[in-house]
Design a protein around this motif. Structure first.
Motif, short mmCIF file in Angstrom:
data_model
loop_
_atom_site.label_atom_id
_atom_site.label_comp_id
_atom_site.label_asym_id
_atom_site.label_seq_id
_atom_site.Cartn_x
_atom_site.Cartn_y
_atom_site.Cartn_z
N GLU A 42 -15.98 24.57 21.05
CA GLU A 42 -17.08 25.27 20.38
C GLU A 42 -17.23 26.70 20.90
O GLU A 42 -17.52 27.63 20.14
CB GLU A 42 -18.38 24.49 20.59
CG GLU A 42 -18.42 23.16 19.83
CD GLU A 42 -19.70 22.39 20.08
OE1 GLU A 42 -20.18 22.39 21.23
OE2 GLU A 42 -20.22 21.79 19.13
N LYS A 43 -17.00 26.88 22.19
CA LYS A 43 -17.11 28.22 22.77
C LYS A 43 -16.01 29.13 22.23
O LYS A 43 -16.26 30.30 21.90
CB LYS A 43 -17.02 28.12 24.30
CG LYS A 43 -17.27 29.45 25.01
CD LYS A 43 -17.31 29.25 26.52
CE LYS A 43 -17.59 30.57 27.23
NZ LYS A 43 -17.63 30.41 28.70
N LYS A 44 -14.80 28.61 22.11
CA LYS A 44 -13.69 29.40 21.58
C LYS A 44 -13.93 29.78 20.13
O LYS A 44 -13.58 30.89 19.69
CB LYS A 44 -12.38 28.62 21.71
CG LYS A 44 -11.86 28.51 23.13
CD LYS A 44 -10.57 27.69 23.17
CE LYS A 44 -10.03 27.56 24.59
NZ LYS A 44 -8.79 26.76 24.63
N LEU A 45 -14.52 28.85 19.37
CA LEU A 45 -14.78 29.12 17.96
C LEU A 45 -16.09 29.89 17.75
O LEU A 45 -16.37 30.34 16.64
CB LEU A 45 -14.84 27.80 17.17
CG LEU A 45 -13.54 26.99 17.13
CD1 LEU A 45 -13.77 25.64 16.47
CD2 LEU A 45 -12.45 27.76 16.38
N ASP A 46 -16.86 29.98 18.83
CA ASP A 46 -18.15 30.68 18.77
C ASP A 46 -19.05 30.09 17.71
O ASP A 46 -19.72 30.81 16.96
CB ASP A 46 -17.95 32.18 18.53
CG ASP A 46 -19.20 32.98 18.84
OD1 ASP A 46 -19.37 34.06 18.24
OD2 ASP A 46 -20.03 32.50 19.64
N THR A 47 -19.04 28.75 17.62
CA THR A 47 -19.92 28.08 16.66
C THR A 47 -20.12 26.64 17.10
O THR A 47 -19.28 26.05 17.79
CB THR A 47 -19.33 28.11 15.24
OG1 THR A 47 -20.29 27.63 14.30
CG2 THR A 47 -18.07 27.24 15.13
N ALA A 48 -21.25 26.08 16.71
CA ALA A 48 -21.52 24.68 17.02
C ALA A 48 -20.85 23.79 15.98
O ALA A 48 -20.99 24.01 14.78
CB ALA A 48 -23.02 24.43 17.04
N LEU A 49 -20.09 22.82 16.44
CA LEU A 49 -19.43 21.87 15.53
C LEU A 49 -20.21 20.57 15.40
O LEU A 49 -20.14 19.90 14.37
CB LEU A 49 -18.01 21.56 16.03
CG LEU A 49 -17.05 22.75 16.15
CD1 LEU A 49 -15.75 22.29 16.78
CD2 LEU A 49 -16.80 23.38 14.80
N VAL A 50 -20.93 20.22 16.47
CA VAL A 50 -21.63 18.94 16.53
C VAL A 50 -23.05 19.16 17.05
O VAL A 50 -23.27 19.93 17.99
CB VAL A 50 -20.89 17.95 17.46
CG1 VAL A 50 -21.64 16.63 17.56
CG2 VAL A 50 -19.47 17.73 16.97
N ARG A 51 -24.02 18.50 16.40
CA ARG A 51 -25.38 18.46 16.93
C ARG A 51 -25.54 17.14 17.68
O ARG A 51 -25.32 16.06 17.13
CB ARG A 51 -26.41 18.54 15.80
CG ARG A 51 -26.43 19.88 15.08
CD ARG A 51 -27.68 20.00 14.21
NE ARG A 51 -27.63 21.20 13.39
CZ ARG A 51 -27.20 21.24 12.14
NH1 ARG A 51 -26.77 20.12 11.57
NH2 ARG A 51 -27.20 22.37 11.46
#
Length: 294
Positions: A42-51
Motif C-alpha cells: 500500500e505504501k508503494k502504491l500510495d493508496t489504501a487497498l484494504v479497509r
C-alpha cells in the motif's frame, strides 16, 4: 517494478482467505510478516487497498481494481514457470494419437522415428479412423482432423492447410487422353468418396458453384482412392499432403491446373487439456507442427 511478487501474493491470499491470520497460515508465514507485506504494498502504491475492521477486511475501490491485475500477474508468472519446468522434464507414458489413414501414413508415421529419439519414454499408440472419433470414448489423447472443426468443447491447434488438386497417372492419361476442360473431365472415369458428399465437390468452377462429380467408383478412404489412381483406374481429387511425393516423383500428374480454384483443407490437432497429459500432448504438438510440409 516497485512491487514484489511476495507482496502481490500476500495481498491476493489475504483477500482469498478472508483475514491476515488465515493468509499467514496458508502461506506458512508469520502474521506480522504478511501484515508488513500488505503495508509495504500500500505504501508503494500510495493508496489504501484494504479497509481493516475488527471483524473483517473490505477492499477499497482501488483494491478491487488492483486485485484483478494482481491475479493476472501471478497467473502469468505461474504459467511461465510451468512452461520452463515442462522443458526440463522428460515426458513419459502412453500417448494415443488418431488420424485418418492417409494422414497417418504420409504425415505422422514417417516422423515417428525422430519423435521417439527425442522422447524415448513416451509410448505411442497410433490409430486410424476415417470418421471423427469421440476422444473420451476411444481413449484418444490427440486427434488430427482434416476440414472445418465442429466440436467447440475441444482444445484445437491449427497445423496448416493442404491444397486440393485433380490428378491422374501418366499411364491413364496416355490411354484415355488428358481432359482440358470441365466438360471433357465429365467423360472420364472419376473416383470419389462414399462420404461425406462434400468431398465430391472438386475445386473446379461449374457455373457459380464448384463441380459436383458423380463417381464411377467411390471409396471411404483417401488412401484407397490414391491407390486406385496409382493403378491407372481413373482421375481423382486429393489433398497435397498425400500426393505431393507422387507428383514430385512422376507417379501422378496434376491436371486442369489453370482452371483450379484454390481450395485448401485445414489440418488441426484436437485434444482435451488435462494436467496429466499436458506435457506429452504439448511436446507431440510442438514436434509435429515443425515437421509438417504441405
Amino acid at each position: 517494478m516497485k512491487t514484489s511478487t511476495d507482496e502481490l501474493l500476500a495481498f491476493v491470499t489475504v483477500i482469498d482467505s478472508g483475514s491476515i491470520t488465515a493468509a499467514a497460515e496458508k502461506l506458512q508465514q508469520t502474521v506480522s510478516g504478511v501484515s508488513r507485506a500488505l503495508t509495504r504494498l500500500e505504501k508503494k502504491l500510495d493508496t489504501a487497498l484494504v479497509r481493516r475492521t475488527t471483524r473483517r477486511l473490505h477492499l477499497t475501490e482501488e483494491g478491487e481494481l488492483f486485485l484483478g491485475r494482481a491475479r493476472a500477474i501471478l497467473a502469468a508468472m505461474e504459467e511461465a514457470e510451468e512452461s520452463v519446468a515442462r522443458r526440463r522434464e522428460r515426458p513419459s507414458g502412453r500417448l494415443r494419437v488418431d488420424a485418418a489413414t492417409p494422414f497417418m501414413l504420409h504425415c505422422i508415421a514417417p516422423q515417428m522415428k525422430a519423435f521417439s529419439a527425442l522422447f524415448p519414454e513416451i509410448r505411442l499408440e497410433l490409430t486410424s479412423n476415417e470418421r471423427i472419433v469421440d476422444l473420451l470414448e476411444q481413449k484418444v489423447d490427440i486427434a488430427i482432423r482434416i476440414g472445418a472443426l465442429q466440436d467447440s468443447t475441444l482444445h484445437a491447434r491449427a497445423l496448416g492447410s493442404s491444397k486440393l488438386r485433380v490428378l491422374a497417372s501418366p499411364a491413364y492419361l496416355a490411354e484415355y487422353g488428358e481432359p482440358r476442360s470441365v466438360d471433357a473431365l465429365r467423360g472420364h472415369r472419376l473416383i470419389g468418396f462414399t462420404a461425406p458428399d462434400l468431398l465430391n465437390r472438386w475445386p473446379l468452377r461449374d457455373g457459380a458453384d464448384l463441380l459436383k462429380i458423380e463417381p464411377a467408383m467411390a471409396a471411404s478412404s483417401g488412401e484407397t482412392i490414391r491407390q486406385l489412381v496409382l493403378s491407372h483406374w481413373g482421375i481423382a481429387c486429393l489433398s497435397d499432403f498425400m500426393t505431393s511425393a507422387d507428383v514430385r516423383d512422376g507417379r501422378l500428374i496434376t491436371i486442369l491446373d489453370s482452371l483450379l480454384v484454390d481450395v485448401r483443407q485445414p489440418v488441426s490437432a484436437v485434444y482435451y487439456q488435462s494436467a496429466t497429459l499436458a506435457g506429452r500432448v504439448q511436446c507431440f504438438l510442438d514436434f509435429i507442427a515443425t515437421r509438417l510440409r504441405f
